[in-house]
Write a protein that holds these residues in place. Structure first.
Motif, PDB file in Angstrom:
ATOM      1  N   ARG A 164       0.832  -1.204   0.000  1.00  0.00           N
ATOM      2  CA  ARG A 164       0.000   0.000   0.000  1.00  0.00           C
ATOM      3  C   ARG A 164       0.866   1.253   0.000  1.00  0.00           C
ATOM      4  O   ARG A 164       0.548   2.244  -0.669  1.00  0.00           O
ATOM      5  CB  ARG A 164      -0.922  -0.016   1.215  1.00  0.00           C
ATOM      6  CG  ARG A 164      -1.912   1.133   1.245  1.00  0.00           C
ATOM      7  CD  ARG A 164      -2.881   0.972   2.394  1.00  0.00           C
ATOM      8  NE  ARG A 164      -3.905   2.002   2.374  1.00  0.00           N
ATOM      9  CZ  ARG A 164      -4.910   2.068   3.231  1.00  0.00           C
ATOM     10  NH1 ARG A 164      -5.036   1.145   4.165  1.00  0.00           N
ATOM     11  NH2 ARG A 164      -5.794   3.026   3.162  1.00  0.00           N
ATOM     12  N   TRP A 165       1.979   1.207   0.739  1.00  0.00           N
ATOM     13  CA  TRP A 165       2.886   2.349   0.778  1.00  0.00           C
ATOM     14  C   TRP A 165       3.481   2.635  -0.601  1.00  0.00           C
ATOM     15  O   TRP A 165       3.538   3.787  -1.026  1.00  0.00           O
ATOM     16  CB  TRP A 165       3.998   2.073   1.789  1.00  0.00           C
ATOM     17  CG  TRP A 165       5.099   3.073   1.720  1.00  0.00           C
ATOM     18  CD1 TRP A 165       5.079   4.369   2.139  1.00  0.00           C
ATOM     19  CD2 TRP A 165       6.394   2.867   1.138  1.00  0.00           C
ATOM     20  NE1 TRP A 165       6.284   4.970   1.873  1.00  0.00           N
ATOM     21  CE2 TRP A 165       7.098   4.076   1.260  1.00  0.00           C
ATOM     22  CE3 TRP A 165       7.017   1.765   0.550  1.00  0.00           C
ATOM     23  CZ2 TRP A 165       8.409   4.218   0.801  1.00  0.00           C
ATOM     24  CZ3 TRP A 165       8.318   1.897   0.090  1.00  0.00           C
ATOM     25  CH2 TRP A 165       8.996   3.116   0.210  1.00  0.00           C
ATOM     26  N   THR A 168       0.843   4.262  -2.815  1.00  0.00           N
ATOM     27  CA  THR A 168       0.643   5.672  -2.473  1.00  0.00           C
ATOM     28  C   THR A 168       1.827   6.507  -2.930  1.00  0.00           C
ATOM     29  O   THR A 168       1.661   7.625  -3.446  1.00  0.00           O
ATOM     30  CB  THR A 168       0.443   5.821  -0.955  1.00  0.00           C
ATOM     31  OG1 THR A 168      -0.689   5.033  -0.553  1.00  0.00           O
ATOM     32  CG2 THR A 168       0.207   7.265  -0.571  1.00  0.00           C
ATOM     33  N   ARG A 171       1.729   7.132  -6.734  1.00  0.00           N
ATOM     34  CA  ARG A 171       0.699   8.095  -7.107  1.00  0.00           C
ATOM     35  C   ARG A 171       1.066   9.510  -6.634  1.00  0.00           C
ATOM     36  O   ARG A 171       0.790  10.493  -7.329  1.00  0.00           O
ATOM     37  CB  ARG A 171      -0.655   7.665  -6.554  1.00  0.00           C
ATOM     38  CG  ARG A 171      -1.129   6.325  -7.132  1.00  0.00           C
ATOM     39  CD  ARG A 171      -2.616   6.099  -6.912  1.00  0.00           C
ATOM     40  NE  ARG A 171      -3.397   7.062  -7.664  1.00  0.00           N
ATOM     41  CZ  ARG A 171      -3.713   6.949  -8.944  1.00  0.00           C
ATOM     42  NH1 ARG A 171      -3.305   5.902  -9.643  1.00  0.00           N
ATOM     43  NH2 ARG A 171      -4.434   7.876  -9.544  1.00  0.00           N
ATOM     44  N   ASP A 172       1.710   9.613  -5.475  1.00  0.00           N
ATOM     45  CA  ASP A 172       2.154  10.924  -4.995  1.00  0.00           C
ATOM     46  C   ASP A 172       3.235  11.504  -5.906  1.00  0.00           C
ATOM     47  O   ASP A 172       3.236  12.710  -6.194  1.00  0.00           O
ATOM     48  CB  ASP A 172       2.686  10.814  -3.568  1.00  0.00           C
ATOM     49  CG  ASP A 172       1.579  10.626  -2.535  1.00  0.00           C
ATOM     50  OD1 ASP A 172       0.395  10.792  -2.890  1.00  0.00           O
ATOM     51  OD2 ASP A 172       1.905  10.285  -1.377  1.00  0.00           O
ATOM     52  N   THR A 193      -3.159   1.318  -8.998  1.00  0.00           N
ATOM     53  CA  THR A 193      -2.028   2.241  -9.070  1.00  0.00           C
ATOM     54  C   THR A 193      -1.922   2.977 -10.387  1.00  0.00           C
ATOM     55  O   THR A 193      -1.679   4.193 -10.423  1.00  0.00           O
ATOM     56  CB  THR A 193      -0.711   1.475  -8.812  1.00  0.00           C
ATOM     57  OG1 THR A 193      -0.790   0.762  -7.583  1.00  0.00           O
ATOM     58  CG2 THR A 193       0.475   2.417  -8.788  1.00  0.00           C
TER      59      THR A 193
END
Length: 301
Positions: A164-165, A168, A171-172, A193
């Motif tokens: 999950r990290w 994220t 995407r960041d 993703t």
């Protein structure tokens, strides 16, 4: 931006990458998919100058990666997480990379904190688990704060929190306007993703489109119907020109939405126990498109 034009790589009589064209644009996560042996790793190695193209070109922000005076400031890459000297600590591994590219030493601590390895920064990386090695590889990729990030199977060995990290993080990075190019065999993760997909098989591009367009084009949704009057429902729907298939105690209706099916059945006074729109997955679409491109396929029992 990463741009490939007629990019080709041959090994003797075997063509690993066959005159492919694609562009990886900034501001979105581009997923790079394909079966084993499709040419993904070879393509990524050519992007990074580790393999020389037989013909064609691939550039990063308008020039060859090998021509960059400070490569880690141009492209951050994770290709092989275990390509580490086992006797070095995580901190020292990042320190020599920083020195070689003129990156301030403070950046080492920043990326160690970002990937969650600050508490083990002094440990020798030979003792790291696969997941810890992946995190260190991502730290190295981000060390130069690059505008382009290339990650090959970045979630290998990670637990659910780590996966999950990474999602994220990718995407960041894209939201910051960076070019993010990620390969993975985990279709469910790519569905969450990637904004855009480049799919290859046997060295050729099979699809280059948004994730939503890819799923819509290559895997059809269906309406699942359960009724105690199944035979009558089948006759009704088929008389209406719908494609209906029986699977055990349920019917799968292709084409219309659930509301249309429900109105047809209800208008005939028939009973329904279930009426569900089953949406196709990225995995379904991928398997459909690449069925003829799989290098090795197991037999069903």
């Amino acid at each position: 931006m990463i741009s490939a034009h007629r990019l080709t790589k041959t090994y003797g009589a075997r063509t690993a990458v066959d005159a492919i064209d694609f562009t990886v644009e900034p501001g979105r996560v581009t997923g790079f998919l394909g079966p084993n042996g499709a040419g993904k790793s070879t393509t990524m190695r050519m992007v990074l100058g580790l393999d020389r193209p037989t013909s064609g070109t691939v550039t990063v922000n308008g020039r060859r990666y090998v021509d960059s005076p400070a490569p880690l400031r141009e492209v951050g890459a994770l290709l092989e997480a275990r390509a580490l000297h086992p006797g070095r600590s995580a901190r020292d591994h990042l320190r020599w990379l920083a020195v070689s590219n003129g990156i301030p030493s403070r950046r080492v601590g920043e990326v160690l904190e970002l990937v969650g390895l600050t508490s083990v920064a002094g440990q020798r990386v030979g003792r790291f688990s696969l997941g810890m090695g992946q995190r260190l590889g991502i730290a190295a990729a981000l060390l130069g704060d690059p505008p382009v990030v290339v990650l090959d199977e970045p979630v290998n060995g990670l637990d659910p929190e780590g996966i999950r990290w990474v999602r994220t993080l990718a995407r960041d990075l894209a939201a910051e306007g960076r070019t993010v190019f990620v390969s993975s065999h985990l279709m469910s993760e790519m569905a969450l993703t990637a904004d855009h997909l480049v799919v290859i098989g046997r060295g050729r591009v099979l699809a280059d489109c948004s994730t939503a367009e890819f799923v819509a084009e290559h895997a059809a949704s269906h309406v699942r119907v359960r009724s105690p009057q199944q035979d009558r429902v089948v006759t009704l729907l088929r008389d209406a020109g719908l494609d209906v298939a029986a699977h055990g105690g349920e019917l799968r209706v292709q084409g219309p939405d659930a509301a249309t099916v429900g109105e047809l059945v209800g208008s005939a006074g028939l009973l329904l126990h279930e009426l569900t729109l089953v949406r196709s997955s990225l995995e379904d679409a991928f398997m459909t498109l690449t069925a003829d491109s799989v290098e090795y396929a197991g037999a069903s029992r």
